[in-house]
Design an enzyme around this catalytic site. Structure first.
Site: not given
Ligand code: GLN
Length: 239
Positions: A93, A126, A189
C-alpha cells in the site's frame, strides 16, 4: 540457511497488521529449520542493502508517507541497485506507492523512489474492502484487504494479479499490484502472508535462490490457512 530481513520504518509504515507479515516470514522459515534475522530501521538509520535478503515496506497514512518521502532521496541509489540486482522486496500500500515516481495528493506531492515506472494519484473516495486476486504463479488466489485513496498506474509493468473481487490498483484497469524482478508491490494488507502462505513461500524461495542458488521448501501444515483462504474466495467470487 539464513535470511536477513530489513523492515523499513515500521514506526511510520505499519497499518492493519503489516507486521504480521514479518512474523509469518520468520515462522515459516523457522518451522523448516532455517533462520530469519529481522532488523527494523528507523527513519534516519543507515541501511546497508548489501546485507539484506528481503526488504519489507508496509502501509502508511498520507501524513506518514510525507514524513518518509523526505528520507527517500538518501537511500534511492542503493535501493535501486538492490532491486536491479534481484533483491527481494515486498511493499504494501503506502510502501508500494513509494516505489513509484510520486503519489499526488490534492494539494501536495509525495515524491517516491522512482524504482518502478509507476505513479499514484489520489482519487475521489477511498477504495476499501476485501479483495481477491489471481496471480500467475499459483492456482490458489490471493486474498486481502485494501484501503487506499491513491490510484496507481503501472504503465508497462506487469500486475501481481488480476482482480477477481475488489478494486485493485485503480479501480478501473483490472490489475492489482505489480511484480518486477523480485519486487512485489500490492495494495493488499490483511496481513497478507498469514492469509496467503503460498505468496509468503514464494518470497522466501526467491530470497533463498538469490542467496544460495537452488532452494526447495518443505511443505508445511497449512490446512487451516487454505480453508480460510478458500472461504473468502468463495464468499466473494462465487456467482
Ligand atoms: N495513504 C495511502 C492512500 O490512502 C496509503 C494507505 C495505506 O497504506 N493503506 O492511498
Amino acid at each position: 540457511m539464513k535470511l536477513s530481513i530489513g523492515h523499513l520504518f515500521p514506526e511510520l509504515l505499519n497499518l492493519y497488521g503489516d507486521r504480521g507479515n514479518i512474523i509469518s516470514l520468520r515462522r515459516r522459515m523457522e518451522w523448516r529449520g532455517m533462520e530469519a534475522e529481522v532488523t527494523e530501521y528507523k527513519l534516519n538509520d543507515n541501511i546497508d542493502f548489501s546485507k539484506l535478503d528481503i526488504v519489507f515496506l508496509g502501509g502508511g497514512s498520507d501524513r506518514e508517507q510525507l514524513l518518509v518521502c523526505k528520507r527517500l532521496g538518501g537511500i534511492r541509489e542503493a535501493f535501486k541497485d538492490y532491486v536491479e540486482g534481484g533483491g527481494v522486496v515486498i511493499a504494501i500500500c503506502g510502501g508500494y506507492q513509494l516505489l513509484g515516481h510520486y503519489y499526488k495528493l490534492k494539494n501536495e506531492l509525495v515524491p517516491g523512489l522512482s524504482i518502478l515506472d509507476i505513479f499514484t494519484e489520489s482519487g475521489v473516495g477511498r477504495l476499501i474492502g476485501n479483495a481477491v486476486i489471481k496471480a500467475d504463479f499459483s492456482d490458489v488466489p490471493i486474498v486481502g484487504f485494501e484501503n487506499h485513496g491513491g490510484r496507481t498506474y503501472i504503465g508497462d509493468h506487469k500486475p501481481l494479479g488480476k482482480v477477481l473481487f475488489g478494486s485493485g490498483n485503480n479501480g478501473s484497469d483490472g490489475g492489482e499490484g505489480v511484480i518486477y524482478k523480485n519486487v512485489i508491490g500490492t495494495y493488499l494488507h490483511g496481513p497478507l502472508f498469514p492469509k496467503n502462505p503460498h505468496l509468503c513461500d514464494m518470497v522466501i524461495k526467491n530470497a533463498l535462490e538469490k542467496k544460495y542458488g537452488k532452494a526447495e521448501l518443505a511443505p508445511l501444515e497449512d490446512e487451516a490457512e487454505y480453508k480460510a483462504n478458500s472461504f473468502i474466495v468463495n464468499k466473494y467470487t462465487r456467482k
